[in-house]
Design an enzyme around this catalytic site. Structure first.
Site, short mmCIF file in Angstrom:
data_model
loop_
_atom_site.label_atom_id
_atom_site.label_comp_id
_atom_site.label_asym_id
_atom_site.label_seq_id
_atom_site.Cartn_x
_atom_site.Cartn_y
_atom_site.Cartn_z
N GLY A 94 47.15 -46.23 12.48
CA GLY A 94 46.36 -46.73 13.59
C GLY A 94 46.08 -48.19 13.39
N GLY A 95 45.22 -48.74 14.23
CA GLY A 95 44.90 -50.15 14.13
C GLY A 95 44.16 -50.50 12.85
N VAL A 139 47.62 -43.44 6.92
CA VAL A 139 47.38 -42.26 6.10
C VAL A 139 48.71 -41.77 5.55
CG1 VAL A 139 46.50 -39.90 6.05
CG2 VAL A 139 45.36 -41.61 7.47
N LYS A 146 44.17 -42.42 2.51
CA LYS A 146 43.93 -43.31 3.65
C LYS A 146 43.71 -44.73 3.17
CE LYS A 146 41.25 -43.78 7.92
NZ LYS A 146 40.29 -43.14 8.83
N ASP A 163 33.92 -40.47 17.95
CA ASP A 163 35.32 -40.55 18.39
C ASP A 163 35.99 -39.18 18.31
OD1 ASP A 163 37.51 -41.91 19.42
OD2 ASP A 163 38.31 -42.45 17.46
#
Length: 498
Positions: free
Chosen positions: A22-23, A27, A42, A144
């Site tokens: 992701g940004g 992972v 991560k 989220d």
């Protein structure tokens, strides 16, 4: 797809493949040679400022939370190139893939034929609600929740993932990037950057339920702004309006969760009752103090002598550094005593600056006793008017960012750029320590200064060296230090008393 060059996590870990990106980070799947098992690892792509603070907060917020429907975290490492932490490797599919009978993401606009498995949906929904309730009971909000952050293992276990945006249960947004979260699943009040309570997570769960029942999202728009406006201006549609055989109880629950106003959404107890869940945890609220992350608690009873000693020590630290060490075995109330004192202190002296930290057993971090203090210091300074923040800066602000990269959140530190390292690492460390001491001295000229360090028994040697440099220098930094520790760990105590 795996990257060409996999992440270097050191000799303990064999990084095998990329699981997702992701940004904020990546992972990986890795083999932990010490544990002899596969784990998830991560990493953080941008190891500075706001991103680093958020990444560490993600690990620390979940450090003490144990629940079968929340991913289990392992250890945190500074890393040779980037910080990273380990967690259990969850093999499974997303929530929607599990409960719907077709592959791929549901359509955004047109609802496909009914394709959900009601038994699977109810079982998964109950587990997800239990995980969300447990998170709230620990005083946190996820912020989220969405299908990709909820995995279902082959045995049916539901696991809530990705706590990069987790916050206190009544937190206001602190992100430099503005609104944080995923707009399609975001509660209206979260999109407005107002207070985010547990009700925001339940709203997100409502969006997921709507999507599972109908194959489409409850609110549409060509842009994020249009979606937010639609949520604020219009009542949510009923799932039965799109799929007329949706069960009545799930239809009612979904509509309740999607109410635009927090006051109109059901509370946790009612949600769990609607899902026929018994034996659940009752959510509690945790309030973050602007001066140290203290949590609201029940009135402190007993130990008045110790409280008086702490207040007396604080009065005597006006011109010198004093350390008050609270020792005791686990569970006797060391942290409760310290936090009760600090809450009283903030009420009596609102101008006092309280900076808190905690040493975590499962963190391999340099200067771990001061890591949280640096995070809170960066938050405190960034909230000051620019002129006041600039007045606190040492002669070489860039040294602060080299010592604690999170301090690059401060505009004056970030603007200073990089500083040329010296050949002698020891000399460089002395320069960095001096810069931090200079900042604290300037801060102490304006406000009473208190450091609170919890679980000092897990500190590292570098933290004790830094502590010695800060308080034993001829400049005489006036600071009151409250630290808790277990008596069995003798080395840190002897180092402090030396």
């Amino acid at each position: 797809m795996a990257t060409d060059v996999l992440f270097d996590a050191g000799p303990r870990f064999e990084v095998r493949r990329e699981l997702g990106a992701g940004g904020m980070g990546v992972v990986y799947e890795a083999f932990d040679r010490d544990l002899g098992e596969l784990i998830a690892l991560k990493t953080l792509r941008r190891a500075a400022g706001q991103w680093l603070a958020r990444f560490k907060h993600e690990f620390r917020a979940l450090h003490d939370v144990a629940h079968p429907n929340i991913v289990t975290l392992g250890e945190f490492f500074d890393g040779a190139s980037e910080p990273f932490f380990t967690m259990e490797l969850v093999r499974g599919v997303s929530f929607l893939e599990h409960v719907r009978a077709f592959e791929g993401a549901p359509a955004r606009h047109a609802a496909p034929p009914v394709a959900y498995d009601e038994a699977r949906l109810r079982a998964a929904l109950r587990q997800l609600a239990l995980g969300v309730s447990a998170l709230h009971a620990a005083g946190m909000v996820h912020r989220d929740i969405k299908p990709s952050n909820v995995l279902v293992a082959p045995d049916g276990r539901v696991v809530l993932l990705d706590f990069g945006l987790v916050a206190g249960a009544t937190a206001r947004h602190e992100s430099a990037d503005g609104v944080v979260g995923t707009v399609a699943y975001m509660a209206p009040e979260q999109a407005l950057s107002g207070e985010v309570t547990p009700a925001a997570d339940w709203y997100s769960l409502g969006v997921m339920l709507f999507e599972a029942l109908t194959g489409s999202l409850p609110h549409d728009g060509n842009t994020a702004f249009e979606i937010i406006l639609d949520k604020q201006r219009h009542e949510p549609p009923r799932p039965r309006q799109r799929v007329d055989i949706v069960p009545l109880d799930l239809d009612e629950l979904c509509v309740g969760l999607l109410q635009p106003h927090v006051r109109d959404r059901p509370q946790a107890g009612a949600i769990l009752d609607a899902l026929s869940i018994r034996g659940r945890a009752t959510p509690t609220r945790a309030l973050s103090s602007a001066r140290g992350g203290l949590r609201e608690s029940a009135p402190f009873v007993g130990r008045l002598d110790q409280l008086r000693q702490l207040h007396d020590g604080f009065r005597r630290s006006r011109d010198v550094a004093l350390i008050y060490l609270i020792e005791g075995v686990s569970g006797v109330g060391k942290s409760q005593l310290a936090e009760a004192f600090l809450e009283e202190l903030v009420c009596e002296d609102p101008d006092a600056v309280v900076l808190s930290s905690r040493c975590y057993e499962r963190e391999a971090v340099t200067y771990k006793a001061f890591d949280g203090i640096a995070v809170e210091l960066s938050r405190y300074v960034t909230q000051l008017p620019p002129a006041q923040a600039a007045a606190l800066m040492p002669r070489r602000p860039a040294l602060l960012g080299r010592l604690f990269p999170v301090l690059k959140r401060v505009e004056a530190v970030a603007a200073a750029g990089e500083i040329q390292p010296v050949a002698d690492p020891q000399r460089q460390r002395i320069r960095m320590f001096a810069a931090l001491r200079e900042l604290f001295l300037r801060l102490a000229e304006r406000h009473r200064l208190i450091w609170y360090i919890d679980d000092l028994q897990w500190t590292d040697a570098d933290s004790l060296v830094l502590l010695q440099e800060l308080i034993a220098h001829e400049d005489r930094l006036p600071v009151f230090i409250v630290a808790t520790m277990r008596p069995a760990e003798d080395a840190p105590r002897q180092a402090l008393l030396a």
